[in-house]
Write a protein that holds these residues in place. Structure first.
Motif, mmCIF file in Angstrom:
data_model
loop_
_atom_site.group_PDB
_atom_site.id
_atom_site.type_symbol
_atom_site.label_atom_id
_atom_site.label_comp_id
_atom_site.label_asym_id
_atom_site.label_seq_id
_atom_site.Cartn_x
_atom_site.Cartn_y
_atom_site.Cartn_z
ATOM 1 N N ALA A 1 0.844 -1.196 0.000
ATOM 2 C CA ALA A 1 0.000 0.000 0.000
ATOM 3 C C ALA A 1 0.881 1.248 0.000
ATOM 4 N N THR A 2 0.304 2.350 -0.442
ATOM 5 C CA THR A 2 1.030 3.611 -0.396
ATOM 6 C C THR A 2 1.364 3.918 1.060
ATOM 7 N N PRO A 3 2.627 4.190 1.362
ATOM 8 C CA PRO A 3 2.999 4.460 2.751
ATOM 9 C C PRO A 3 2.313 5.708 3.292
ATOM 10 N N THR A 4 2.072 5.694 4.581
ATOM 11 C CA THR A 4 1.473 6.836 5.266
ATOM 12 C C THR A 4 2.573 7.605 5.992
ATOM 13 N N TYR A 5 2.202 8.746 6.535
ATOM 14 C CA TYR A 5 3.164 9.514 7.320
ATOM 15 C C TYR A 5 3.575 8.741 8.571
ATOM 16 N N VAL B 1 3.525 19.361 6.569
ATOM 17 C CA VAL B 1 3.826 19.480 5.144
ATOM 18 C C VAL B 1 3.468 20.901 4.751
ATOM 19 N N ASP B 2 4.428 21.618 4.215
ATOM 20 C CA ASP B 2 4.242 23.030 3.866
ATOM 21 C C ASP B 2 3.756 23.841 5.061
ATOM 22 N N GLY B 3 4.256 23.504 6.257
ATOM 23 C CA GLY B 3 3.915 24.243 7.462
ATOM 24 C C GLY B 3 2.572 23.905 8.080
ATOM 25 N N ARG B 4 1.871 22.927 7.501
ATOM 26 C CA ARG B 4 0.548 22.551 8.021
ATOM 27 C C ARG B 4 0.576 21.109 8.526
ATOM 28 N N PRO B 5 -0.073 20.853 9.659
ATOM 29 C CA PRO B 5 -0.106 19.487 10.178
ATOM 30 C C PRO B 5 -0.899 18.565 9.260
ATOM 31 N N VAL B 6 -0.440 17.327 9.170
ATOM 32 C CA VAL B 6 -1.144 16.314 8.392
ATOM 33 C C VAL B 6 -1.414 15.110 9.289
ATOM 34 N N PRO B 7 -2.531 14.417 9.079
ATOM 35 C CA PRO B 7 -2.810 13.213 9.860
ATOM 36 C C PRO B 7 -1.795 12.117 9.520
ATOM 37 N N GLU B 8 -1.367 11.393 10.538
ATOM 38 C CA GLU B 8 -0.364 10.357 10.287
ATOM 39 C C GLU B 8 -0.891 9.184 9.466
ATOM 40 N N ASP B 9 -2.207 9.038 9.362
ATOM 41 C CA ASP B 9 -2.751 7.935 8.563
ATOM 42 C C ASP B 9 -2.989 8.315 7.098
ATOM 43 N N GLN B 10 -2.616 9.545 6.724
ATOM 44 C CA GLN B 10 -2.768 10.003 5.341
ATOM 45 C C GLN B 10 -1.609 9.480 4.501
#
Length: 81
Positions: free
Chosen positions: A34-38, A56-65
């Protein structure tokens, strides 16, 4: 895809997303990994999603994305002891 993981105030890691995908245990026997997540990136640099925030680009991203950026910044929430 080549991904740079910058752990602020610490190390910078250069990872190949394909290698992270191969190391991930989230694949089945009939498809490619599967595509790896954060979270998979964090695991590859031996960090827990419970102790950091991924930006990413200064904004938080969910680790499951799924990883969609070639540069990730990681901020430790707790450091020291």
């Amino acid at each position: 895809m080549h991904v740079t993981v910058d752990v602020k105030g610490e190390d910078t890691y250069e990872l190949e997303l394909e290698a992270v995908a191969a190391a991930s245990d989230r694949h089945d026997e009939h498809t490619a990994a599967a595509t790896p997540t954060y979270a998979d990136l964090l695991r590859a640099v031996e960090l827990s999603p419970h102790e950091v925030s991924v930006l990413v680009d200064g904004r938080p991203v969910p680790e499951d994305q799924p990883v969609e950026s070639d540069h990730v910044t990681v901020l430790r929430l707790i450091k020291g002891g």
